[in-house]
Write a protein that holds these residues in place. Structure first.
Motif, short mmCIF file in Angstrom:
data_model
loop_
_atom_site.label_atom_id
_atom_site.label_comp_id
_atom_site.label_asym_id
_atom_site.label_seq_id
_atom_site.Cartn_x
_atom_site.Cartn_y
_atom_site.Cartn_z
N VAL A 1 -7.26 3.53 -1.90
CA VAL A 1 -5.77 2.43 -1.74
C VAL A 1 -6.39 1.43 -0.88
O VAL A 1 -6.36 2.19 0.85
CB VAL A 1 -4.36 3.09 -1.58
CG1 VAL A 1 -3.49 1.64 -1.08
CG2 VAL A 1 -3.58 3.65 -2.36
N PRO B 1 -5.01 9.07 -3.83
CA PRO B 1 -4.64 7.54 -2.21
C PRO B 1 -6.01 7.29 -1.72
O PRO B 1 -5.37 6.16 -0.83
CB PRO B 1 -3.92 9.39 -0.78
CG PRO B 1 -4.04 10.72 -2.28
CD PRO B 1 -5.07 10.31 -3.68
N TRP C 1 -3.65 -4.41 -8.91
CA TRP C 1 -2.54 -4.97 -8.32
C TRP C 1 -1.38 -4.63 -9.20
O TRP C 1 -1.51 -4.68 -10.75
CB TRP C 1 -2.36 -6.77 -7.27
CG TRP C 1 -3.30 -6.64 -6.76
CD1 TRP C 1 -2.95 -6.62 -5.11
CD2 TRP C 1 -4.88 -6.85 -6.84
NE1 TRP C 1 -4.36 -7.18 -4.49
CE2 TRP C 1 -5.48 -7.06 -5.31
CE3 TRP C 1 -5.44 -6.64 -7.98
CZ2 TRP C 1 -7.22 -7.80 -5.03
CZ3 TRP C 1 -6.46 -7.79 -8.01
CH2 TRP C 1 -7.61 -7.90 -6.48
N GLY D 1 1.16 -1.55 0.11
CA GLY D 1 0.00 0.24 -0.09
C GLY D 1 1.22 0.89 -0.02
O GLY D 1 0.48 2.12 -0.62
N LEU E 1 2.83 1.54 -3.43
CA LEU E 1 1.27 2.25 -4.30
C LEU E 1 1.30 4.10 -4.64
O LEU E 1 1.20 4.42 -5.15
CB LEU E 1 0.35 1.29 -4.04
CG LEU E 1 -0.54 0.02 -4.21
CD1 LEU E 1 -2.06 -0.22 -3.81
CD2 LEU E 1 0.07 -0.30 -5.93
N LYS E 2 1.23 4.11 -2.49
CA LYS E 2 0.52 6.03 -2.60
C LYS E 2 2.16 6.23 -3.32
O LYS E 2 2.09 7.12 -3.50
CB LYS E 2 1.32 5.81 -1.18
CG LYS E 2 -0.66 5.72 -0.54
CD LYS E 2 -0.73 5.99 0.73
CE LYS E 2 -2.34 5.24 1.22
NZ LYS E 2 -2.41 6.16 2.82
N SER F 1 -3.24 -4.22 -0.74
CA SER F 1 -2.59 -3.39 -1.33
C SER F 1 -2.77 -3.61 -2.76
O SER F 1 -2.27 -4.30 -3.92
CB SER F 1 -1.60 -5.00 -1.36
OG SER F 1 -1.98 -6.05 -1.41
N TYR G 1 -5.23 -0.92 -5.35
CA TYR G 1 -5.61 0.50 -6.01
C TYR G 1 -7.44 -0.06 -6.67
O TYR G 1 -7.45 -1.49 -7.84
CB TYR G 1 -5.11 1.03 -6.95
CG TYR G 1 -5.70 2.26 -6.65
CD1 TYR G 1 -5.36 3.35 -6.07
CD2 TYR G 1 -6.62 3.03 -8.10
CE1 TYR G 1 -5.84 5.09 -5.85
CE2 TYR G 1 -6.78 4.29 -8.15
CZ TYR G 1 -6.81 4.98 -7.29
OH TYR G 1 -6.75 6.21 -7.40
#
Length: 275
Positions: free
Chosen positions: A28, A25, A143, A9, A12-13, A31, A33
């Motif tokens: 999220v 954001p 993912w 996570g 991803l951010k 793990s 989006y």
């Protein structure tokens, strides 16, 4: 060599702000989006559509709803544009709450390295009821995972903004789904049942009329017999016993003055023997 594995996570951010447009954001999810339904969709026609070949891509307004009937396919375009770097691979799915309604992702489960543009989800409603969705609904998950190194076989195609021209023509027209066939069978069964009931009513009506006619005929015959109809039918005809008429003479009237003279009767004389 680059370390492989799914992005967390936090990763991803840090990385998706340049890879997903628009990026939020708050979307999220562990793990993954969350992606949303875009403005362009296509839903295959069912038996309720009079002209299936006239159905085409539909442009949705903000927040506009749409439905996917049981047994029908749909193409859904994401609102977000995605970019997968050459050193990564993406996996996609549908959120569980929507899958529980019977909607299945049949478009595949990965996004190639180098892909750019909006994702197309091909879905099928395998459930028993219509699925209701709307534009902007949070529906898909994506993912990201690292490759061991950047690949030279990355996808190199123009940015995908909408459905390819040949995508819709492949499934245009009415699809004979199990739900649609089941409905047609039920409608046909109901139609046959109604027809049988109609024929039974007609037969009952005609039987009633036939009983009335037979009753009237029996009543007429009974009355005829009671009134001596049989005796009259078998009695000799009166003309069989009629005697020949006696000839009659008609007296001619005598006019006055034309009477015949009356003559005295001639006396009888006897002749003596020997004369």
């Amino acid at each position: 060599m680059q370390a492989t594995g799914f992005w967390s996570g936090e990763t991803l951010k840090d990385r998706l702000e340049t890879l997903i447009t628009p990026f939020d954001p708050e979307r999220v999810d562990c793990s993954a989006y969350t992606l949303t339904v875009g403005h362009e969709i296509y839903v295959s026609p069912n038996e309720a559509i009079q002209d299936p070949l006239s159905v085409t891509v539909k442009q949705l307004g903000d927040g506009e709803g749409f439905t996917i009937p049981p047994g029908q396919f749909a193409f859904l375009l994401t609102q977000e544009k995605i970019e997968v770097p050459n050193d990564a691979l993406a996996l996609i799915s549908i959120k569980a709450k929507i899958k529980w309604r019977g909607l299945i992702n049949v478009s595949g489960f990965h996004v190639d390295p180098g892909f750019r543009g909006r994702l197309i989800f091909s879905v099928y409603n395998a459930g028993p009821v219509t699925v209701h969705l709307r534009q902007g609904q949070q529906m898909f998950l994506i993912w990201f995972a690292n490759l061991d190194k950047p690949t030279a076989f990355a996808r190199n195609q123009p940015v995908q903004e909408s459905f390819p021209p040949d995508l819709i023509s492949g499934i245009s027209g009415e699809l004979q789904s199990l739900a649609g066939l089941n409905k047609k069978i039920k409608d046909l069964d109901q139609s046959l049942t109604d027809r049988v009931h109609s024929i039974e009513k007609e037969q009952t009506y005609y039987r009633f009329i036939a009983i009335i006619i037979v009753a009237l005929i029996v009543a007429m015959i009974t009355t005829w017999i009671r009134d001596g109809g049989i005796s009259r039918a078998f009695a000799p005809h009166p003309t069989e016993f009629r005697s020949s008429p006696t000839p009659t003479t008609t007296a001619t009237p005598i006019e006055p003055g034309n009477e015949l003279p009356r003559t005295a009767p001639t006396p009888m004389t006897s002749t003596p023997p020997g004369k």
